[in-house]
Design an enzyme around this catalytic site. Structure first.
Site: not given
Ligand code: ADP
Length: 486
Positions: A183, A292
């Site tokens: 994903k 990171c």
């Molecule tokens: P960034 O700050 O790098 O965007 P995130 O942790 O928000 O970090 O996102 C990293 C990945 O996790 C992306 O593919 C995002 O779509 C996914 N993501 C964000 N929130 C969730 C969640 N609650 N559950 C699963 N995947 C998530």
């Protein structure tokens, strides 16, 4: 998107790749994708339903049943073909990457080569997934330890390295004999889908490598609620990582997490300052500060502060901010406005608490998500920039007097991904490298990412390692066979 920039327009895919086919959501729901440099609408991707994610898991399970029976050499051969195709199409993948992510084209090309190098590395490692034999507990008894693939695996990946964060997971998973569902970030799906097209052309069997897109929370929930998915590998923020780890508890899924960092970059008074600045430029400004392992805190010994700061400011003067597709651009827009506002917020908080502005336009006077590189000094530990990842082109310097003090400040964070320091004293080099609480330490080196070394963090920065032989082991389980006597 204007496809005229691509030599092979077939690499621009707007459907998910599942079971070897390109598919849309049955309800035709879609998510738009745009170019952070121009705001241009690039196209859209399917927003799959929970039922469609569940059926992808069944597809990956069916594929795993035959993929696990292939020889390591067969898997290695297919991965080498995938690797070669990535290099053959480096320019197109780089173009897609720059258009959806923003990073300068020269960096996108570099990332494609870096991403491909993981696939080659794991192709080479696959045939060396050795086990052990151990002298038995009784006469005539044999103990054999094998490595077996864990099963169906899932990867949730971020937007900052849209290709490499996929291949360092998928390369290892496929080499080990696992199938995988990826994903990608909704901000950068086109790079991922181009990789899927090339996996298809390389002959990787249907269902072994799949890409799904849609609501990230829902997809994360479905992937972690399924007893069929045996491992989740996540790269992203610590908050989401911690949530996913809790979700993985239900079925005791294996989990690898590569989360946030707060890297210190220490410059001692005996350092080669020119080299330190070279390293600082790489690890602060690569990907416009959105990695990171970016230096988040520069700790500079007081006696060399003035010299280091002026050399750094001079080097920053060479950076050029613009649209990543334009020639000579080295700094690109941040992924979105919120990212630019965070840099602005860290800057204002620091200046408000007594930091000194040394170089660059004040953040906030820029347009949208474009942020000029900026240098501040006299930073102290009560400022936000010391506690949170800035993820942008703000270089913040604080000074220190002694080695002990530098180590104490460097370790004073819940994170522990990368740490860097510069010194020419061999004894200090060993001492400080031992003392820093980080999974990765760069000693007189600012570029520490490569496929042969184990990448990963300690403390709140994550669990597990990617790359190296350890990265392959993450996708295997040990099976011990005890062969009894007659
Ligand atoms: P960034 O700050 O790098 O965007 P995130 O942790 O928000 O970090 O996102 C990293 C990945 O996790 C992306 O593919 C995002 O779509 C996914 N993501 C964000 N929130 C969730 C969640 N609650 N559950 C699963 N995947 C998530």
């Amino acid at each position: 998107m204007s496809l005229s920039r691509l030599n092979s327009p077939r690499l621009f895919r707007q459907q998910c790749y599942i079971g070897g086919s390109w598919v849309d959501a049955q309800n035709e729901a879609r998510i738009n994708v745009d170019n952070p440099a121009t705001g241009e609408d690039l196209g859209s991707i399917p927003s799959l339903s929970a039922a469609e994610i569940e059926s992808t898991i069944d597809t990956a399970q069916a594929a795993f049943d035959s993929w696990k029976r292939t020889t390591a050499q067969e898997r290695a051969n297919l991965l080498m073909r995938w690797y070669q195709l990535m290099l053959d199409h480096q320019e197109d993948i780089a173009t897609l990457m720059t258009m959806e992510q923003g990073k300068p084209l020269v960096e996108s090309r570099g990332e494609v080569a870096y991403a491909a190098s993981f696939v080659r590395w794991f192709a080479e490692e696959a045939p060396r997934m050795y086990g052990e034999t151990i002298p038995g507990a009784k006469p005539g008894q044999h103990i054999i330890v094998n490595r077996q693939p864990v099963g169906v695996t899932a990867a949730i990946t971020p937007w900052n390295f849209p290709a490499a964060m996929i291949t360092r997971k998928a390369g290892a998973a496929l080499a080990a004999g696992c199938s995988m569902i990826v994903k990608p970030s909704e901000a950068t799906p086109y790079t991922a889908l181009a990789l899927a097209e090339l996996a298809h052309e390389a002959g990787i069997p249907p269902g072994v490598f799949n890409i799904v897109t849609g609501d990230s929370k829902m997809i994360g929930k479905v992937l972690t609620s399924s007893p069929i998915v045996r491992k989740l590998s996540f790269t992203g923020s610590t908050g989401v990582g911690s949530q996913l780890m809790a979700q993985c508890a239900e079925h005791i899924q294996k989990v690898s997490l590569e989360l946030g960092g707060n890297a210190p970059f220490i410059v001692f008074d005996d350092a080669d300052l020119e080299r330190a600045v070279e390293g600082a430029m790489i690890c602060k400004f690569r990907n416009t500060g959105q990695t990171c392992v970016c230096a988040n805190r520069f700790l500079v010994q007081r006696s060399v502060h003035e010299k280091f700061a002026s050399l750094l400011a001079k080097a920053m003067g060479e950076l050029k901010l613009g649209n990543g597709l334009d020639d000579g651009v080295t700094q690109a827009p941040l992924i979105n406005r919120a990212a630019a506002e965070k840099v602005q917020q860290h800057y204002q908080d620091a200046i408000g608490k007594g930091a000194t502005h040394l170089y660059g336009p004040t953040p906030g006077s820029d347009q949208g998500s474009f942020v000029h590189p900026v240098l501040i000094s006299d930073v102290s530990t009560d400022m936000q920039v010391c506690h949170e990842e800035t993820f942008g082109p703000l270089a913040a310097i604080m000074t220190f007097e002694t080695e002990e003090e530098a180590i104490k400040i460097a370790n004073d964070t819940p994170y522990g991904l990368a740490a860097y320091f510069y010194s020419r004293d061999i004894h200090r080099c060993w001492r400080v490298a031992d003392a820093l609480e980080a999974g990765i330490v760069g000693v007189n080196e600012g570029a520490i990412s490569n496929p042969m070394a184990p990448f990963g963090g300690v403390k709140a920065s994550g669990l597990g390692r990617e790359g190296s032989r350890h990265g392959l082991e993450e996708y295997t389980e040990l099976k011990y066979i005890c062969m009894g006597t007659e």
